[in-house]
Design a protein around this motif. Structure first.
Motif, PDB file in Angstrom:
ATOM      1  N   ALA A  85       0.856  -1.184   0.000  1.00  0.00           N
ATOM      2  CA  ALA A  85       0.000   0.000   0.000  1.00  0.00           C
ATOM      3  C   ALA A  85       0.889   1.229   0.000  1.00  0.00           C
ATOM      4  O   ALA A  85       1.858   1.304   0.762  1.00  0.00           O
ATOM      5  N   LEU A  86       0.592   2.189  -0.843  1.00  0.00           N
ATOM      6  CA  LEU A  86       1.478   3.330  -1.033  1.00  0.00           C
ATOM      7  C   LEU A  86       1.598   4.183   0.229  1.00  0.00           C
ATOM      8  O   LEU A  86       2.623   4.846   0.440  1.00  0.00           O
ATOM      9  N   ASP A  87       0.579   4.156   1.083  1.00  0.00           N
ATOM     10  CA  ASP A  87       0.665   4.959   2.301  1.00  0.00           C
ATOM     11  C   ASP A  87       1.479   4.280   3.402  1.00  0.00           C
ATOM     12  O   ASP A  87       1.616   4.803   4.499  1.00  0.00           O
ATOM     13  N   LYS A  88       2.058   3.088   3.105  1.00  0.00           N
ATOM     14  CA  LYS A  88       2.834   2.364   4.107  1.00  0.00           C
ATOM     15  C   LYS A  88       4.339   2.476   3.894  1.00  0.00           C
ATOM     16  O   LYS A  88       5.118   1.864   4.617  1.00  0.00           O
ATOM     17  N   VAL A  89       4.778   3.219   2.883  1.00  0.00           N
ATOM     18  CA  VAL A  89       6.204   3.305   2.600  1.00  0.00           C
ATOM     19  C   VAL A  89       6.742   4.687   2.970  1.00  0.00           C
ATOM     20  O   VAL A  89       5.992   5.601   3.291  1.00  0.00           O
ATOM     21  N   PHE A  90       8.057   4.837   2.909  1.00  0.00           N
ATOM     22  CA  PHE A  90       8.665   6.089   3.347  1.00  0.00           C
ATOM     23  C   PHE A  90       8.357   7.222   2.365  1.00  0.00           C
ATOM     24  O   PHE A  90       7.994   6.986   1.209  1.00  0.00           O
ATOM     25  N   PRO A  91       8.475   8.470   2.813  1.00  0.00           N
ATOM     26  CA  PRO A  91       7.961   9.617   2.036  1.00  0.00           C
ATOM     27  C   PRO A  91       8.504   9.732   0.622  1.00  0.00           C
ATOM     28  O   PRO A  91       7.757  10.091  -0.300  1.00  0.00           O
ATOM     29  N   GLY A  92       9.786   9.461   0.408  1.00  0.00           N
ATOM     30  CA  GLY A  92      10.348   9.597  -0.935  1.00  0.00           C
ATOM     31  C   GLY A  92       9.710   8.660  -1.935  1.00  0.00           C
ATOM     32  O   GLY A  92       9.449   9.031  -3.086  1.00  0.00           O
ATOM     33  N   TRP A  93       9.459   7.426  -1.501  1.00  0.00           N
ATOM     34  CA  TRP A  93       8.779   6.472  -2.384  1.00  0.00           C
ATOM     35  C   TRP A  93       7.316   6.855  -2.557  1.00  0.00           C
ATOM     36  O   TRP A  93       6.777   6.760  -3.654  1.00  0.00           O
ATOM     37  N   ARG A  94       6.679   7.245  -1.483  1.00  0.00           N
ATOM     38  CA  ARG A  94       5.257   7.611  -1.553  1.00  0.00           C
ATOM     39  C   ARG A  94       5.050   8.733  -2.564  1.00  0.00           C
ATOM     40  O   ARG A  94       4.151   8.676  -3.404  1.00  0.00           O
ATOM     41  N   GLU A  95       5.888   9.761  -2.498  1.00  0.00           N
ATOM     42  CA  GLU A  95       5.751  10.878  -3.422  1.00  0.00           C
ATOM     43  C   GLU A  95       6.157  10.494  -4.834  1.00  0.00           C
ATOM     44  O   GLU A  95       5.467  10.821  -5.812  1.00  0.00           O
ATOM     45  N   GLY A  96       7.271   9.788  -4.966  1.00  0.00           N
ATOM     46  CA  GLY A  96       7.786   9.457  -6.291  1.00  0.00           C
ATOM     47  C   GLY A  96       6.880   8.531  -7.070  1.00  0.00           C
ATOM     48  O   GLY A  96       6.596   8.759  -8.260  1.00  0.00           O
ATOM     49  N   ILE A  97       6.377   7.474  -6.425  1.00  0.00           N
ATOM     50  CA  ILE A  97       5.528   6.511  -7.125  1.00  0.00           C
ATOM     51  C   ILE A  97       4.174   7.118  -7.454  1.00  0.00           C
ATOM     52  O   ILE A  97       3.554   6.773  -8.466  1.00  0.00           O
ATOM     53  N   ALA A  98       3.694   8.037  -6.618  1.00  0.00           N
ATOM     54  CA  ALA A  98       2.420   8.703  -6.904  1.00  0.00           C
ATOM     55  C   ALA A  98       2.493   9.578  -8.151  1.00  0.00           C
ATOM     56  O   ALA A  98       1.467   9.969  -8.707  1.00  0.00           O
ATOM     57  N   LEU A  99       3.704   9.900  -8.612  1.00  0.00           N
ATOM     58  CA  LEU A  99       3.871  10.678  -9.836  1.00  0.00           C
ATOM     59  C   LEU A  99       3.771   9.810 -11.090  1.00  0.00           C
ATOM     60  O   LEU A  99       3.626  10.329 -12.199  1.00  0.00           O
ATOM     61  N   MET A 100       3.829   8.499 -10.912  1.00  0.00           N
ATOM     62  CA  MET A 100       3.996   7.581 -12.037  1.00  0.00           C
ATOM     63  C   MET A 100       2.670   7.051 -12.565  1.00  0.00           C
ATOM     64  O   MET A 100       1.637   7.134 -11.899  1.00  0.00           O
ATOM     65  N   ARG A 101       2.741   6.485 -13.773  1.00  0.00           N
ATOM     66  CA  ARG A 101       1.632   5.746 -14.355  1.00  0.00           C
ATOM     67  C   ARG A 101       2.072   4.305 -14.576  1.00  0.00           C
ATOM     68  O   ARG A 101       3.263   4.036 -14.731  1.00  0.00           O
ATOM     69  N   VAL A 102       1.101   3.380 -14.576  1.00  0.00           N
ATOM     70  CA  VAL A 102       1.430   1.976 -14.780  1.00  0.00           C
ATOM     71  C   VAL A 102       2.174   1.809 -16.109  1.00  0.00           C
ATOM     72  O   VAL A 102       1.767   2.345 -17.134  1.00  0.00           O
ATOM     73  N   GLY A 103       3.283   1.081 -16.067  1.00  0.00           N
ATOM     74  CA  GLY A 103       4.135   0.895 -17.238  1.00  0.00           C
ATOM     75  C   GLY A 103       5.335   1.819 -17.255  1.00  0.00           C
ATOM     76  O   GLY A 103       6.265   1.621 -18.037  1.00  0.00           O
ATOM     77  N   GLU A 104       5.327   2.823 -16.386  1.00  0.00           N
ATOM     78  CA  GLU A 104       6.410   3.815 -16.357  1.00  0.00           C
ATOM     79  C   GLU A 104       7.593   3.334 -15.528  1.00  0.00           C
ATOM     80  O   GLU A 104       7.431   2.637 -14.524  1.00  0.00           O
ATOM     81  N   THR A 105       8.783   3.704 -15.963  1.00  0.00           N
ATOM     82  CA  THR A 105       9.994   3.537 -15.165  1.00  0.00           C
ATOM     83  C   THR A 105      10.548   4.922 -14.873  1.00  0.00           C
ATOM     84  O   THR A 105      10.686   5.741 -15.783  1.00  0.00           O
ATOM     85  N   ARG A 106      10.832   5.185 -13.602  1.00  0.00           N
ATOM     86  CA  ARG A 106      11.292   6.508 -13.190  1.00  0.00           C
ATOM     87  C   ARG A 106      12.487   6.362 -12.252  1.00  0.00           C
ATOM     88  O   ARG A 106      12.542   5.435 -11.448  1.00  0.00           O
ATOM     89  N   ARG A 107      13.423   7.272 -12.375  1.00  0.00           N
ATOM     90  CA  ARG A 107      14.562   7.326 -11.457  1.00  0.00           C
ATOM     91  C   ARG A 107      14.267   8.350 -10.370  1.00  0.00           C
ATOM     92  O   ARG A 107      13.819   9.468 -10.654  1.00  0.00           O
ATOM     93  N   LEU A 108      14.490   7.945  -9.132  1.00  0.00           N
ATOM     94  CA  LEU A 108      14.227   8.797  -7.975  1.00  0.00           C
ATOM     95  C   LEU A 108      15.511   9.036  -7.204  1.00  0.00           C
ATOM     96  O   LEU A 108      16.180   8.087  -6.785  1.00  0.00           O
ATOM     97  N   TRP A 109      15.877  10.302  -7.021  1.00  0.00           N
ATOM     98  CA  TRP A 109      16.980  10.679  -6.146  1.00  0.00           C
ATOM     99  C   TRP A 109      16.341  11.132  -4.839  1.00  0.00           C
ATOM    100  O   TRP A 109      15.679  12.183  -4.785  1.00  0.00           O
ATOM    101  N   ILE A 110      16.497  10.340  -3.796  1.00  0.00           N
ATOM    102  CA  ILE A 110      15.782  10.580  -2.540  1.00  0.00           C
ATOM    103  C   ILE A 110      16.734  11.127  -1.487  1.00  0.00           C
ATOM    104  O   ILE A 110      17.706  10.465  -1.111  1.00  0.00           O
ATOM    105  N   PRO A 111      16.484  12.345  -0.997  1.00  0.00           N
ATOM    106  CA  PRO A 111      17.323  12.914   0.064  1.00  0.00           C
ATOM    107  C   PRO A 111      17.064  12.223   1.394  1.00  0.00           C
ATOM    108  O   PRO A 111      16.035  11.558   1.579  1.00  0.00           O
ATOM    109  N   ALA A 112      17.957  12.399   2.331  1.00  0.00           N
ATOM    110  CA  ALA A 112      17.888  11.690   3.605  1.00  0.00           C
ATOM    111  C   ALA A 112      16.581  11.950   4.349  1.00  0.00           C
ATOM    112  O   ALA A 112      16.010  11.036   4.960  1.00  0.00           O
TER     113      ALA A 112
END
Length: 290
Positions: A85-112
């Motif tokens: 569930a997207l609300d169960k992961v850390f903030p960088g993943w929660r925000e980054g994956i919410a930007l995506m669409r199914v089938g998309e590959t995205r690179r995320l640079w996540i600050p501490a």
């Protein structure tokens, strides 16, 4: 409880042997990368055309995680996406994956400050290549969470109910000690799901004399196909529902079927109402039931 409450690295993952990534733009975001207000930086590597998840939806992803030095520290198996569930992961993943669409590959640079709170799950500052392979919608929480609406009916038990859908069966209701097949989602006062049948993609069988009495009393009056919204105050549910919130508990429940003594278990292939994850046909978003 949600089927196997999944932290980020709980399912479908393997520890990778240290390796150095060869991409020139991995460690330093290139000019085309997006800089977000939170401090997250992201860049689309492969566009997607499917649905875009909301903050509390269920998602399936493949990913590779890199340290700041470019070494791979964790990744998914090719045929086993991580599912959560997207609300169960850390903030960088929660925000980054919410930007995506199914089938998309995205690179995320996540600050501490957007990384996992526990470094046992990986470095707090990291780089991820994430492919969103599938998702399933979770229902939106009701507008009123802290108190029931005026049109709700107060039961003797202290539970408030409002019918959302009428039954489509023959009018038969469960016995007080009967077994019933239901679909449900439960929220706390903040609108966060703490329990649901949706992650496992199938309804759940309950024996009514073994669950929260106030909940059982409502279900006992429902017919097959009927759907009700329940507002259960803390003083009614306290100590009687696993992982229940401290305040009001709100449950959307639907009766899918009545079970006889000979039907002691229901498999996913036999469960009516189960829907596949978008982008992942016939796959439960948690890889199985509880």
């Amino acid at each position: 409880m949600l089927a196997r409450a999944l932290p980020l690295f709980a399912l479908g993952l393997v520890l990778a042997m240290p390796a150095t990534a060869q991409q020139d733009d991995l460690l330093t975001p290139p000019p085309g990368a997006e800089h977000h207000d939170s401090g997250l930086i992201s860049m689309v590597l492969v566009p997607g055309s499917g649905l875009q998840p909301d903050a509390n939806d269920l998602v399936a992803v493949h990913f590779t995680g890199y340290t700041k030095a470019g070494a791979v520290f964790q990744q998914t198996e090719p045929d086993e996406p991580a599912q959560f569930a997207l609300d169960k992961v850390f903030p960088g993943w929660r925000e980054g994956i919410a930007l995506m669409r199914v089938g998309e590959t995205r690179r995320l640079w996540i600050p501490a400050h957007l990384g996992p709170p526990n470094t046992a799950a990986g470095p707090r500052e990291a780089i991820f290549d994430v492919e969103l392979t599938g998702m399933r919608r979770m229902p939106d929480p009701p507008a009123q969470l802290n108190e029931p609406p005026e049109e709700a009916t107060r039961r003797i038990s202290g539970v408030f109910t409002r019918q959302l859908e009428s039954g489509k069966g023959d009018g038969e209701t469960p016995e007080a000690d009967g077994r019933v097949l239901i679909e449900y989602t439960a929220w706390n006062e903040q609108g966060v799901v703490f329990d649901s049948t949706i992650p496992r993609g199938r309804p759940t069988a309950f024996q009514l004399d073994r669950v929260l009495p106030a909940f059982a009393q409502v279900v006992q009056e429902m017919t097959v196909g009927e759907r009700q919204m329940l507002w259960i105050p803390r003083q009614v549910h306290a100590g009687q529902w696993p992982n229940a919130p401290k305040g009001m508990m709100v449950i959307d429940v639907k009766v899918v079927g009545l079970l006889g003594d000979s039907m002691m278990s229901i498999g996913p292939e036999a469960a009516p109402g189960a829907q596949p994850m978008q982008g992942q046909p016939n796959q439960s978003p948690t890889g199985g039931g509880r």
